[in-house]
Design a protein around this motif. Structure first.
Motif, PDB file in Angstrom:
ATOM      1  N   ALA A  31       0.816  -1.211   0.000  1.00 64.39           N
ATOM      2  CA  ALA A  31       0.000   0.000   0.000  1.00 64.39           C
ATOM      3  C   ALA A  31       0.851   1.263   0.000  1.00 64.39           C
ATOM      4  O   ALA A  31       0.506   2.251  -0.659  1.00 64.39           O
ATOM      5  N   LEU A  32       1.975   1.238   0.719  1.00 59.69           N
ATOM      6  CA  LEU A  32       2.784   2.442   0.892  1.00 59.69           C
ATOM      7  C   LEU A  32       3.846   2.618  -0.188  1.00 59.69           C
ATOM      8  O   LEU A  32       4.353   3.723  -0.390  1.00 59.69           O
ATOM      9  N   ASN A  33       4.211   1.532  -0.885  1.00 59.78           N
ATOM     10  CA  ASN A  33       5.257   1.604  -1.908  1.00 59.78           C
ATOM     11  C   ASN A  33       4.727   1.122  -3.258  1.00 59.78           C
ATOM     12  O   ASN A  33       5.219   0.141  -3.823  1.00 59.78           O
ATOM     13  N   PRO A  34       3.729   1.793  -3.803  1.00 65.43           N
ATOM     14  CA  PRO A  34       3.176   1.327  -5.083  1.00 65.43           C
ATOM     15  C   PRO A  34       4.168   1.488  -6.231  1.00 65.43           C
ATOM     16  O   PRO A  34       5.004   2.389  -6.228  1.00 65.43           O
ATOM     17  N   LEU A  35       4.028   0.601  -7.197  1.00 68.67           N
ATOM     18  CA  LEU A  35       4.840   0.656  -8.415  1.00 68.67           C
ATOM     19  C   LEU A  35       3.909   1.031  -9.558  1.00 68.67           C
ATOM     20  O   LEU A  35       3.048   0.239  -9.952  1.00 68.67           O
ATOM     21  N   ARG A  36       4.070   2.242 -10.074  1.00 72.06           N
ATOM     22  CA  ARG A  36       3.144   2.761 -11.081  1.00 72.06           C
ATOM     23  C   ARG A  36       3.767   2.643 -12.474  1.00 72.06           C
ATOM     24  O   ARG A  36       4.031   3.637 -13.150  1.00 72.06           O
ATOM     25  N   MET A  37       4.015   1.407 -12.868  1.00 71.61           N
ATOM     26  CA  MET A  37       4.648   1.109 -14.150  1.00 71.61           C
ATOM     27  C   MET A  37       3.650   0.380 -15.037  1.00 71.61           C
ATOM     28  O   MET A  37       2.903  -0.466 -14.562  1.00 71.61           O
ATOM     29  N   TRP A 310       9.904  10.259  -7.064  1.00 65.70           N
ATOM     30  CA  TRP A 310       8.471  10.307  -6.762  1.00 65.70           C
ATOM     31  C   TRP A 310       7.901  11.678  -7.099  1.00 65.70           C
ATOM     32  O   TRP A 310       8.614  12.679  -7.152  1.00 65.70           O
ATOM     33  N   SER A 311       6.599  11.706  -7.315  1.00 64.18           N
ATOM     34  CA  SER A 311       5.967  12.878  -7.928  1.00 64.18           C
ATOM     35  C   SER A 311       6.033  14.128  -7.068  1.00 64.18           C
ATOM     36  O   SER A 311       6.042  15.249  -7.597  1.00 64.18           O
ATOM     37  N   ASP A 312       6.089  13.991  -5.743  1.00 65.16           N
ATOM     38  CA  ASP A 312       6.113  15.169  -4.879  1.00 65.16           C
ATOM     39  C   ASP A 312       7.340  16.042  -5.110  1.00 65.16           C
ATOM     40  O   ASP A 312       7.309  17.240  -4.794  1.00 65.16           O
ATOM     41  N   VAL A 313       8.419  15.478  -5.627  1.00 58.87           N
ATOM     42  CA  VAL A 313       9.640  16.274  -5.807  1.00 58.87           C
ATOM     43  C   VAL A 313       9.949  16.603  -7.266  1.00 58.87           C
ATOM     44  O   VAL A 313      10.740  17.511  -7.540  1.00 58.87           O
ATOM     45  N   GLY A 341      18.717   9.943  -6.405  1.00 57.90           N
ATOM     46  CA  GLY A 341      18.275   9.762  -5.020  1.00 57.90           C
ATOM     47  C   GLY A 341      16.840   9.271  -5.011  1.00 57.90           C
ATOM     48  O   GLY A 341      15.919   9.981  -4.630  1.00 57.90           O
ATOM     49  N   SER A 342      16.644   8.040  -5.434  1.00 57.02           N
ATOM     50  CA  SER A 342      15.324   7.515  -5.783  1.00 57.02           C
ATOM     51  C   SER A 342      14.271   7.648  -4.684  1.00 57.02           C
ATOM     52  O   SER A 342      13.118   7.948  -4.946  1.00 57.02           O
ATOM     53  N   ASP A 343      14.678   7.400  -3.423  1.00 55.15           N
ATOM     54  CA  ASP A 343      13.746   7.180  -2.307  1.00 55.15           C
ATOM     55  C   ASP A 343      12.954   5.896  -2.513  1.00 55.15           C
ATOM     56  O   ASP A 343      11.804   5.779  -2.072  1.00 55.15           O
ATOM     57  N   TYR A 344      13.549   4.930  -3.190  1.00 55.64           N
ATOM     58  CA  TYR A 344      12.934   3.613  -3.329  1.00 55.64           C
ATOM     59  C   TYR A 344      12.535   3.061  -1.955  1.00 55.64           C
ATOM     60  O   TYR A 344      13.277   3.196  -0.980  1.00 55.64           O
ATOM     61  N   VAL A 348       6.659   5.803  -0.914  1.00 55.82           N
ATOM     62  CA  VAL A 348       6.341   6.645  -2.065  1.00 55.82           C
ATOM     63  C   VAL A 348       6.022   5.748  -3.255  1.00 55.82           C
ATOM     64  O   VAL A 348       6.454   4.597  -3.322  1.00 55.82           O
ATOM     65  N   GLY A 349       5.277   6.298  -4.204  1.00 52.08           N
ATOM     66  CA  GLY A 349       5.051   5.599  -5.456  1.00 52.08           C
ATOM     67  C   GLY A 349       6.062   6.041  -6.496  1.00 52.08           C
ATOM     68  O   GLY A 349       6.406   7.224  -6.571  1.00 52.08           O
ATOM     69  N   VAL A 350       6.555   5.097  -7.303  1.00 52.48           N
ATOM     70  CA  VAL A 350       7.546   5.397  -8.337  1.00 52.48           C
ATOM     71  C   VAL A 350       7.114   4.758  -9.657  1.00 52.48           C
ATOM     72  O   VAL A 350       6.349   3.793  -9.665  1.00 52.48           O
ATOM     73  N   PRO A 351       7.619   5.269 -10.786  1.00 54.98           N
ATOM     74  CA  PRO A 351       7.181   4.740 -12.085  1.00 54.98           C
ATOM     75  C   PRO A 351       7.925   3.491 -12.554  1.00 54.98           C
ATOM     76  O   PRO A 351       7.528   2.898 -13.557  1.00 54.98           O
TER      77      PRO A 351
END
Length: 393
Positions: A31-37, A310-313, A341-344, A348-351
């Motif tokens: 829930a907290l680390n979605p992968l939006r690929m 992530w989108s916030d930055v 500096g991914s923040d993987y 956060v959600g990442v693409p």
């Protein structure tokens, strides 16, 4: 009859508890680390893939150790583990330990006294009891997990403590070995628990990077997201810690530091801090992103700026948005001071996950960056900073 009913209830409670501890942590992480690929992945040309395969890649920030899964195994959740990092051709990954985050955390203002999200997570994961109520022990438990993984699979994972360790990893990879170099860091220096003696405890456990603050003010000074608005500066204890880090060859990370703390650290002659995971405020006006002038000053002191995924930055959720954030950073501080500096795995959600990092190389080519610029951003600048900062060993 009553005894049988009570026994049955007890069995059901045990089963329910077992199911909770088995499945709840994984559910929370998904829930907290979605992968939006996209299901088919992002398109990567043969040219981009060939370039990606030649790069020496480094990333300043993964919180995978927080989630209590074996990083040697490929996971079906989160963003990083050793198999996916190697598949993505990553040479050096900083694994940061997360020890406290205030309930309802936000980018504007948080109280250090707010209920903590990490305590129930550690309890739910059945981490060692000593880590439930001590931030120092919480950091050490995560450090032990990384050290254990490196001991169990030295052919795939090596812990980097010195410049010599870093060079050994680079030499091994140049010789064809698929090995990942891991650097241990901390998301905020509150695991020191206000005691300078704990700096040696963390150093001896392998920590080579410390963020000074996280989402709240601590004994070292003010957070960008703390209670003081613009935030307090560096305390006397904070100055003592920074001096100790410089003496030991540790990387000083200002990613969550208040503007006053950043200025105070920059006033220390030998400090060469970094921003491990961030965006550029002039490009993406998020409260998470530090003022551009301070970012320039960090770079002018020899620091590097890690651009987040992530989108916030970066104000968008595609590889192209990350590439645009990187290009904005290059325009602000120059190509020699920009890194990843991914923040993987950082809630956060990442693409894309680490295995699909070539999508970023494609996006950087699409933005018109040269192969030389891409090589610097994807790892060259980070490797240079580490080779100039870590203890010689």
């Amino acid at each position: 009859m009553l005894k049988r009913i009570l026994a049955g209830v007890a069995v059901l409670l045990v089963i329910a508890a077992a199911l909770f501890f088995i499945f709840a942590p994984g559910y929370v992480e998904r829930a907290l680390n979605p992968l939006r690929m996209p299901p088919e992945g992002w398109p990567v040309s043969p040219q981009a893939q060939a370039l990606h395969d030649r790069l020496v890649i480094g990333d300043w920030h993964s919180d995978a150790l927080l989630w209590d899964r074996d990083i040697l195994d490929r996971a079906d959740r989160g963003h990083t583990d050793v198999p996916r990092l190697l598949e993505g051709n990553v040479a050096v990954q900083v694994f940061t330990t997360v020890t406290k985050s205030p309930r309802g955390q936000n980018y504007d203002q948080n109280s250090a006294g707010a209920p903590d999200n990490i305590t129930p997570l550690f309890m739910g994961q059945l981490r060692p009891v000593r880590s439930w109520f001590s931030l120092r022990e919480r950091a050490l438990v995560q450090a032990e997990a990384l050290n254990r993984a490196a001991t169990d699979a030295p052919d795939r994972l090596r812990l980097i403590r010195t410049r010599a360790d870093l060079q050994a990893v680079l030499d091994a990879r140049a010789g064809g070995q698929r090995v990942l170099g891991a650097i241990l860091g901390s998301e905020g220096a509150h695991p020191l628990e206000g005691d300078i003696a704990n700096l040696d405890v963390l150093y001896d456990a392998g920590f080579r990077l410390l963020g000074l603050t996280h989402f709240f003010d601590n004994e070292l000074g003010g957070s960008l997201h703390g209670e003081g608005g613009t935030g307090a500066g560096l305390t006397d204890f904070g100055r003592q810690v920074v001096d100790g880090m410089i003496q030991r060859g540790m990387v000083i990370d200002l990613a969550h530091a208040s503007p006053l703390m950043v200025q105070d650290v920059l006033a220390i002659p030998d400090a060469r801090p970094i921003l491990s995971h961030t965006g550029i405020h002039g490009h993406c006006g998020s409260a998470r992103n530090l003022d551009d002038d301070l970012v320039r000053r960090i770079a002018a002191r020899g620091g590097v700026i890690g651009i987040g995924f992530w989108s916030d930055v970066v104000c968008g959720g595609t590889p192209a948005h990350i590439a645009e954030g990187i290009l904005a950073a290059i325009r602000l501080v120059g190509e020699d001071h920009v890194s990843l500096g991914s923040d993987y795995d950082g809630s956060v959600g990442v693409p894309f996950d680490a295995a699909h990092l070539a999508a970023l190389t494609q996006a950087l080519l699409d933005e018109g960056l040269t192969e030389g610029q891409i090589a610097k951003v994807m790892g060259g600048n980070m490797i240079r900073h580490l080779s100039e900062t870590l203890p010689e060993g």
